[in-house]
Design a protein around this motif. Structure first.
Motif, PDB file in Angstrom:
ATOM      1  N   HIS A 182       0.841  -1.199   0.000  1.00 28.82           N
ATOM      2  CA  HIS A 182       0.000   0.000   0.000  1.00 28.82           C
ATOM      3  C   HIS A 182       0.877   1.251   0.000  1.00 28.82           C
ATOM      4  N   LEU A 183       1.902   1.255   0.845  1.00 32.10           N
ATOM      5  CA  LEU A 183       2.845   2.386   0.880  1.00 32.10           C
ATOM      6  C   LEU A 183       3.600   2.521  -0.443  1.00 32.10           C
ATOM      7  N   ASP A 184       4.004   1.402  -1.017  1.00 31.60           N
ATOM      8  CA  ASP A 184       4.688   1.434  -2.312  1.00 31.60           C
ATOM      9  C   ASP A 184       3.787   2.048  -3.383  1.00 31.60           C
ATOM     10  N   LEU A 185       2.518   1.676  -3.334  1.00 35.45           N
ATOM     11  CA  LEU A 185       1.565   2.218  -4.297  1.00 35.45           C
ATOM     12  C   LEU A 185       1.405   3.724  -4.108  1.00 35.45           C
ATOM     13  N   LEU A 186       1.289   4.171  -2.873  1.00 39.87           N
ATOM     14  CA  LEU A 186       1.206   5.606  -2.594  1.00 39.87           C
ATOM     15  C   LEU A 186       2.431   6.321  -3.150  1.00 39.87           C
ATOM     16  N   ALA A 213      -0.019  -1.464 -11.556  1.00 37.77           N
ATOM     17  CA  ALA A 213       0.314  -1.654 -10.138  1.00 37.77           C
ATOM     18  C   ALA A 213      -0.948  -1.644  -9.278  1.00 37.77           C
ATOM     19  N   GLU A 214      -1.888  -0.771  -9.608  1.00 36.10           N
ATOM     20  CA  GLU A 214      -3.150  -0.702  -8.857  1.00 36.10           C
ATOM     21  C   GLU A 214      -3.965  -1.979  -9.051  1.00 36.10           C
ATOM     22  N   LYS A 215      -3.972  -2.514 -10.269  1.00 34.59           N
ATOM     23  CA  LYS A 215      -4.689  -3.774 -10.520  1.00 34.59           C
ATOM     24  C   LYS A 215      -4.082  -4.910  -9.696  1.00 34.59           C
ATOM     25  N   ASP A 216      -2.768  -5.001  -9.674  1.00 28.37           N
ATOM     26  CA  ASP A 216      -2.100  -6.041  -8.888  1.00 28.37           C
ATOM     27  C   ASP A 216      -2.422  -5.897  -7.406  1.00 28.37           C
ATOM     28  N   PHE A 217      -2.355  -4.661  -6.925  1.00 28.97           N
ATOM     29  CA  PHE A 217      -2.628  -4.418  -5.513  1.00 28.97           C
ATOM     30  C   PHE A 217      -4.082  -4.732  -5.171  1.00 28.97           C
ATOM     31  N   GLY A 218      -4.998  -4.307  -6.026  1.00 27.58           N
ATOM     32  CA  GLY A 218      -6.421  -4.577  -5.783  1.00 27.58           C
ATOM     33  C   GLY A 218      -6.708  -6.072  -5.747  1.00 27.58           C
ATOM     34  N   GLY A 219      -6.068  -6.825  -6.636  1.00 34.05           N
ATOM     35  CA  GLY A 219      -6.238  -8.275  -6.630  1.00 34.05           C
ATOM     36  C   GLY A 219      -5.711  -8.910  -5.355  1.00 34.05           C
ATOM     37  N   ALA A 258     -10.227  -2.809  -0.917  1.00 29.04           N
ATOM     38  CA  ALA A 258     -10.299  -3.443  -2.235  1.00 29.04           C
ATOM     39  C   ALA A 258     -11.328  -2.738  -3.115  1.00 29.04           C
ATOM     40  N   ASP A 259     -12.465  -2.355  -2.532  1.00 31.22           N
ATOM     41  CA  ASP A 259     -13.467  -1.608  -3.289  1.00 31.22           C
ATOM     42  C   ASP A 259     -12.916  -0.248  -3.722  1.00 31.22           C
ATOM     43  N   ALA A 260     -12.175   0.399  -2.839  1.00 28.03           N
ATOM     44  CA  ALA A 260     -11.566   1.688  -3.173  1.00 28.03           C
ATOM     45  C   ALA A 260     -10.539   1.513  -4.290  1.00 28.03           C
ATOM     46  N   SER A 261      -9.812   0.407  -4.270  1.00 27.45           N
ATOM     47  CA  SER A 261      -8.853   0.133  -5.327  1.00 27.45           C
ATOM     48  C   SER A 261      -9.563  -0.032  -6.667  1.00 27.45           C
ATOM     49  N   THR A 262     -10.704  -0.694  -6.667  1.00 32.16           N
ATOM     50  CA  THR A 262     -11.493  -0.842  -7.887  1.00 32.16           C
ATOM     51  C   THR A 262     -11.917   0.523  -8.420  1.00 32.16           C
ATOM     52  N   SER A 263     -12.305   1.430  -7.528  1.00 30.65           N
ATOM     53  CA  SER A 263     -12.672   2.787  -7.943  1.00 30.65           C
ATOM     54  C   SER A 263     -11.475   3.516  -8.545  1.00 30.65           C
ATOM     55  N   ARG A 264     -10.298   3.331  -7.943  1.00 30.59           N
ATOM     56  CA  ARG A 264      -9.097   3.966  -8.485  1.00 30.59           C
ATOM     57  C   ARG A 264      -8.736   3.381  -9.846  1.00 30.59           C
ATOM     58  N   ILE A 265      -8.936   2.075 -10.011  1.00 31.12           N
ATOM     59  CA  ILE A 265      -8.677   1.444 -11.306  1.00 31.12           C
ATOM     60  C   ILE A 265      -9.572   2.068 -12.373  1.00 31.12           C
ATOM     61  N   ASP A 266     -10.850   2.240 -12.053  1.00 31.51           N
ATOM     62  CA  ASP A 266     -11.771   2.866 -13.006  1.00 31.51           C
ATOM     63  C   ASP A 266     -11.330   4.285 -13.343  1.00 31.51           C
ATOM     64  N   LEU A 267     -10.937   5.042 -12.337  1.00 28.97           N
ATOM     65  CA  LEU A 267     -10.470   6.406 -12.557  1.00 28.97           C
ATOM     66  C   LEU A 267      -9.218   6.415 -13.434  1.00 28.97           C
ATOM     67  N   LEU A 268      -8.254   5.544 -13.122  1.00 26.61           N
ATOM     68  CA  LEU A 268      -7.014   5.498 -13.899  1.00 26.61           C
ATOM     69  C   LEU A 268      -7.264   5.061 -15.343  1.00 26.61           C
ATOM     70  N   ARG A 269      -8.167   4.108 -15.538  1.00 31.63           N
ATOM     71  CA  ARG A 269      -8.502   3.692 -16.910  1.00 31.63           C
ATOM     72  C   ARG A 269      -9.012   4.888 -17.702  1.00 31.63           C
ATOM     73  N   ASP A 270      -9.881   5.672 -17.079  1.00 24.19           N
ATOM     74  CA  ASP A 270     -10.433   6.839 -17.747  1.00 24.19           C
ATOM     75  C   ASP A 270      -9.357   7.887 -18.025  1.00 24.19           C
ATOM     76  N   VAL A 271      -8.478   8.128 -17.058  1.00 22.05           N
ATOM     77  CA  VAL A 271      -7.405   9.102 -17.242  1.00 22.05           C
ATOM     78  C   VAL A 271      -6.456   8.640 -18.348  1.00 22.05           C
ATOM     79  N   VAL A 272      -6.095   7.345 -18.344  1.00 20.45           N
ATOM     80  CA  VAL A 272      -5.204   6.820 -19.394  1.00 20.45           C
ATOM     81  C   VAL A 272      -5.856   6.978 -20.764  1.00 20.45           C
ATOM     82  N   ALA A 273      -7.141   6.657 -20.861  1.00 20.66           N
ATOM     83  CA  ALA A 273      -7.835   6.731 -22.151  1.00 20.66           C
ATOM     84  C   ALA A 273      -7.928   8.165 -22.664  1.00 20.66           C
ATOM     85  N   ASN A 274      -8.025   9.127 -21.751  1.00 29.31           N
ATOM     86  CA  ASN A 274      -8.214  10.521 -22.153  1.00 29.31           C
ATOM     87  C   ASN A 274      -6.956  11.357 -22.067  1.00 29.31           C
TER      88      ASN A 274
END
Length: 156
Positions: free
Chosen positions: A34-38, A108-114, A137-153
């Motif tokens: 978690h700290l590494d991800l931060l 990295a977020e996907k790995d951590f969420g899993g 884990a639910d918060a990680s899923t929300s961050r994954i969705d946010l990051l997917r959107d940011v990467v796409a845009n």
């Protein structure tokens, strides 16, 4: 244990949980990840240009820090000593263009969420610990969705 049976079998704390010591042993690597991800988020944010993507990621950072604090509090309440990250290099990962940095962060977020979901679902932690892991884990899923959107845009 089957997730569908968990509410019935664990009502009122019935069931067999792993020990506090084993919980600490299992949670320490999760807290370190978690700290590494931060640290990765901080590095990517430092490398990103000011814009809507950066603002969106920056807006969720207090929640990520709160999740880390809750995990640390859980480890302390179980009698352990959580990692603090004070031994980390303050510079974050900045090699690559912005899109590749964002994609790396997403991976990295996907790995951590899993890993969080596995720990919450497959290990018989006490209910409070499982609830915190599940929330994170639910918060990680929300961050994954946010990051997917940011990467796409995001344009490099």
């Amino acid at each position: 244990m089957f997730p569908a049976l968990r509410p019935i079998l664990n009502k009122g704390g019935a069931g067999r949980y792993i020990s506090r010591e084993e919980s600490v042993t299992r949670l320490l690597p999760v807290a370190q990840r978690h700290l590494d991800l931060l640290h990765r988020y901080d590095g990517v944010l430092a490398a990103m240009p000011i814009g809507p993507g950066r603002e969106r990621i920056d807006a969720m950072m207090p929640y990520l820090r709160t999740e880390i604090a809750k995990m640390s509090e859980t480890i302390l309440s179980l009698g352990g000593t959580p990692p603090t990250g004070v031994d980390r290099d303050p510079a974050g990962p900045t090699a690559g263009d912005n899109k590749s940095l964002l994609q790396s962060l997403l991976d990295a977020e996907k790995d951590f969420g899993g890993a969080l979901r596995h720990e919450a679902d497959e290990v018989h932690h006490q209910e409070r610990t499982r609830a915190i892991l599940g929330h994170n884990a639910d918060a990680s899923t929300s961050r994954i969705d946010l990051l997917r959107d940011v990467v796409a845009n995001h344009s490099s």
